[in-house]
Each structure stands twice: as structure tokens, then as C-alpha cells.
Motif scaffolding. Structure first.
Motif, PDB file in Angstrom:
ATOM      1  N   GLU A  34      33.548  31.091  24.391  1.00  0.00           N
ATOM      2  CA  GLU A  34      33.333  32.354  22.779  1.00  0.00           C
ATOM      3  C   GLU A  34      35.057  31.038  22.831  1.00  0.00           C
ATOM      4  N   SER A  35      34.738  30.864  21.014  1.00  0.00           N
ATOM      5  CA  SER A  35      36.544  29.720  20.856  1.00  0.00           C
ATOM      6  C   SER A  35      37.155  30.647  21.307  1.00  0.00           C
ATOM      7  N   ARG A  36      38.857  29.269  21.696  1.00  0.00           N
ATOM      8  CA  ARG A  36      40.080  30.624  22.023  1.00  0.00           C
ATOM      9  C   ARG A  36      40.504  31.658  21.114  1.00  0.00           C
ATOM     10  N   GLU A  37      40.006  31.365  19.779  1.00  0.00           N
ATOM     11  CA  GLU A  37      40.049  31.935  19.143  1.00  0.00           C
ATOM     12  C   GLU A  37      39.499  34.031  18.486  1.00  0.00           C
ATOM     13  N   SER A  38      38.780  33.738  19.273  1.00  0.00           N
ATOM     14  CA  SER A  38      37.450  34.528  19.102  1.00  0.00           C
ATOM     15  C   SER A  38      38.468  35.944  20.451  1.00  0.00           C
ATOM     16  N   ILE A  39      39.087  35.003  21.380  1.00  0.00           N
ATOM     17  CA  ILE A  39      38.463  35.900  22.978  1.00  0.00           C
ATOM     18  C   ILE A  39      40.482  36.757  22.431  1.00  0.00           C
ATOM     19  N   GLY A  40      39.948  38.020  22.723  1.00  0.00           N
ATOM     20  CA  GLY A  40      40.745  39.492  22.293  1.00  0.00           C
ATOM     21  C   GLY A  40      40.964  39.332  20.952  1.00  0.00           C
ATOM     22  N   LYS A  58      30.563  46.395  28.513  1.00  0.00           N
ATOM     23  CA  LYS A  58      29.118  46.072  28.514  1.00  0.00           C
ATOM     24  C   LYS A  58      29.547  45.481  26.876  1.00  0.00           C
ATOM     25  N   GLU A  59      30.038  45.962  26.119  1.00  0.00           N
ATOM     26  CA  GLU A  59      30.696  45.727  25.017  1.00  0.00           C
ATOM     27  C   GLU A  59      31.881  44.299  24.861  1.00  0.00           C
ATOM     28  N   GLU A  60      32.338  44.637  25.664  1.00  0.00           N
ATOM     29  CA  GLU A  60      33.564  43.923  26.699  1.00  0.00           C
ATOM     30  C   GLU A  60      34.086  44.193  24.976  1.00  0.00           C
ATOM     31  N   LYS A  61      35.152  45.662  24.684  1.00  0.00           N
ATOM     32  CA  LYS A  61      35.099  45.516  23.243  1.00  0.00           C
ATOM     33  C   LYS A  61      36.777  46.311  24.005  1.00  0.00           C
ATOM     34  N   LEU A  62      37.854  46.400  23.741  1.00  0.00           N
ATOM     35  CA  LEU A  62      38.747  47.114  24.239  1.00  0.00           C
ATOM     36  C   LEU A  62      39.671  48.114  22.845  1.00  0.00           C
ATOM     37  N   PHE A  63      39.182  48.767  22.825  1.00  0.00           N
ATOM     38  CA  PHE A  63      39.588  49.997  22.050  1.00  0.00           C
ATOM     39  C   PHE A  63      41.490  50.622  22.306  1.00  0.00           C
ATOM     40  N   VAL A  64      42.109  50.555  20.682  1.00  0.00           N
ATOM     41  CA  VAL A  64      43.330  50.899  21.651  1.00  0.00           C
ATOM     42  C   VAL A  64      43.949  52.407  20.158  1.00  0.00           C
ATOM     43  N   ASN A  65      42.485  52.379  20.159  1.00  0.00           N
ATOM     44  CA  ASN A  65      42.402  53.830  18.689  1.00  0.00           C
ATOM     45  C   ASN A  65      41.305  53.905  18.303  1.00  0.00           C
ATOM     46  N   GLU A  66      40.954  55.084  17.772  1.00  0.00           N
ATOM     47  CA  GLU A  66      39.445  54.613  17.162  1.00  0.00           C
ATOM     48  C   GLU A  66      38.631  53.886  16.584  1.00  0.00           C
ATOM     49  N   SER A  67      39.684  53.212  15.337  1.00  0.00           N
ATOM     50  CA  SER A  67      39.348  52.364  15.010  1.00  0.00           C
ATOM     51  C   SER A  67      40.078  50.826  15.331  1.00  0.00           C
ATOM     52  N   LEU A  68      41.024  50.539  15.501  1.00  0.00           N
ATOM     53  CA  LEU A  68      40.944  49.006  16.443  1.00  0.00           C
ATOM     54  C   LEU A  68      41.215  48.823  17.869  1.00  0.00           C
ATOM     55  N   TYR A  69      40.192  47.658  17.734  1.00  0.00           N
ATOM     56  CA  TYR A  69      39.843  47.629  19.130  1.00  0.00           C
ATOM     57  C   TYR A  69      39.623  45.666  18.881  1.00  0.00           C
ATOM     58  N   GLU A 119      38.737  42.082  20.602  1.00  0.00           N
ATOM     59  CA  GLU A 119      36.847  41.741  20.740  1.00  0.00           C
ATOM     60  C   GLU A 119      36.970  41.209  21.707  1.00  0.00           C
ATOM     61  N   ASN A 120      35.327  40.898  22.636  1.00  0.00           N
ATOM     62  CA  ASN A 120      35.383  39.478  23.669  1.00  0.00           C
ATOM     63  C   ASN A 120      36.343  39.476  24.784  1.00  0.00           C
ATOM     64  N   VAL A 121      37.154  40.858  25.834  1.00  0.00           N
ATOM     65  CA  VAL A 121      37.965  40.963  26.435  1.00  0.00           C
ATOM     66  C   VAL A 121      36.987  41.194  27.801  1.00  0.00           C
ATOM     67  N   SER A 122      36.431  40.375  28.571  1.00  0.00           N
ATOM     68  CA  SER A 122      36.140  40.272  29.352  1.00  0.00           C
ATOM     69  C   SER A 122      36.585  41.573  30.270  1.00  0.00           C
ATOM     70  N   LYS A 123      35.736  41.707  31.326  1.00  0.00           N
ATOM     71  CA  LYS A 123      36.125  43.049  32.382  1.00  0.00           C
ATOM     72  C   LYS A 123      36.971  42.317  33.022  1.00  0.00           C
ATOM     73  N   GLU A 124      36.982  40.692  33.640  1.00  0.00           N
ATOM     74  CA  GLU A 124      38.398  40.120  34.896  1.00  0.00           C
ATOM     75  C   GLU A 124      39.504  40.563  34.184  1.00  0.00           C
ATOM     76  N   VAL A 125      39.413  40.622  32.417  1.00  0.00           N
ATOM     77  CA  VAL A 125      40.792  40.267  31.753  1.00  0.00           C
ATOM     78  C   VAL A 125      41.446  41.778  31.938  1.00  0.00           C
ATOM     79  N   TRP A 126      40.449  42.842  31.240  1.00  0.00           N
ATOM     80  CA  TRP A 126      40.821  44.068  31.466  1.00  0.00           C
ATOM     81  C   TRP A 126      41.183  44.440  33.343  1.00  0.00           C
ATOM     82  N   GLU A 127      41.143  44.203  33.837  1.00  0.00           N
ATOM     83  CA  GLU A 127      41.456  43.969  35.611  1.00  0.00           C
ATOM     84  C   GLU A 127      42.134  43.292  35.846  1.00  0.00           C
ATOM     85  N   TYR A 128      42.897  42.413  35.561  1.00  0.00           N
ATOM     86  CA  TYR A 128      43.915  41.791  36.036  1.00  0.00           C
ATOM     87  C   TYR A 128      45.644  42.182  36.610  1.00  0.00           C
TER      88      TYR A 128
END
Length: 101
Positions: free
Chosen positions: A3-9, A31-42, A44-53
């Protein structure tokens, strides 16, 4: 493909009519590498490693979101956090590959 740097997160909305910025319950979809903060806003491109950091025994993203629950998210700032953790993992990987012998 990297991914380009801009598309991460990158912050996106499932429903363009629902642009709710409130932090509710974090929900990471590995599987989708998506981090939702509510029903609509998420984010994109958040890897498992970043989520678990972890720093100091706490998962950085989860701790941040839980400590700001009910508040509006500054999604540009949060994207920078995601990108910083991603870059940290890249640097740590390069450091780990250095042979000292």
C-alpha cells in the motif's frame, strides 16, 4: 502489492450519509484489515501487527480508542498513529535483520 503510505489507516465511511465521528466500540476485522470505531467509520489497511502493537504492555490502538470512547475522533491524527506504528514495525524488522557477528 504494498500500500502507499497514504492508504495505510485511511479513514472511510461504510455509509456516506452516516459520517458519525464518535468513538464507540473498536472492532478489528483481521481478514479485511479494517478497524471500525463505530458502525460507519473505519480505517483501511490496518494490519494485524499494527492492531496488536504494544507499548508498555498495552495494545496502542485499542487503548487509545477505549480511553477516548464517546469522544469525536480526530481521524487525521489517528491515521498518523496507525502510520507511525506501521513504520515502527518496518524499522524494527530491518534492525532485527542486522547481523552483529
Amino acid at each position: 502489492m504494498k500500500e502507499s503510505r497514504e492508504s495505510i489507516g485511511e479513514p472511510l465511511f461504510l455509509d456516506s450519509k452516516n459520517k458519525d465521528l464518535s468513538i464507540q466500540k473498536p472492532n478489528y476485522k483481521e481478514k479485511e484489515e479494517k478497524l471500525f470505531v463505530n458502525e460507519s467509520l473505519y480505517f483501511e489497511n490496518v494490519s494485524k501487527e499494527v492492531w496488536e502493537y504494544k507499548i508498555g504492555g498495552y495494545a496502542v490502538l485499542d487503548k487509545y480508542l477505549k480511553s477516548h470512547k464517546g469522544e469525536e475522533i480526530d481521524y487525521e491524527y489517528f491515521q498518523q498513529i496507525v502510520q507511525s506504528l506501521h513504520k515502527s514495525l518496518e524499522i524494527e524488522s530491518r534492525i532485527g535483520a542486522i547481523s552483529l557477528i
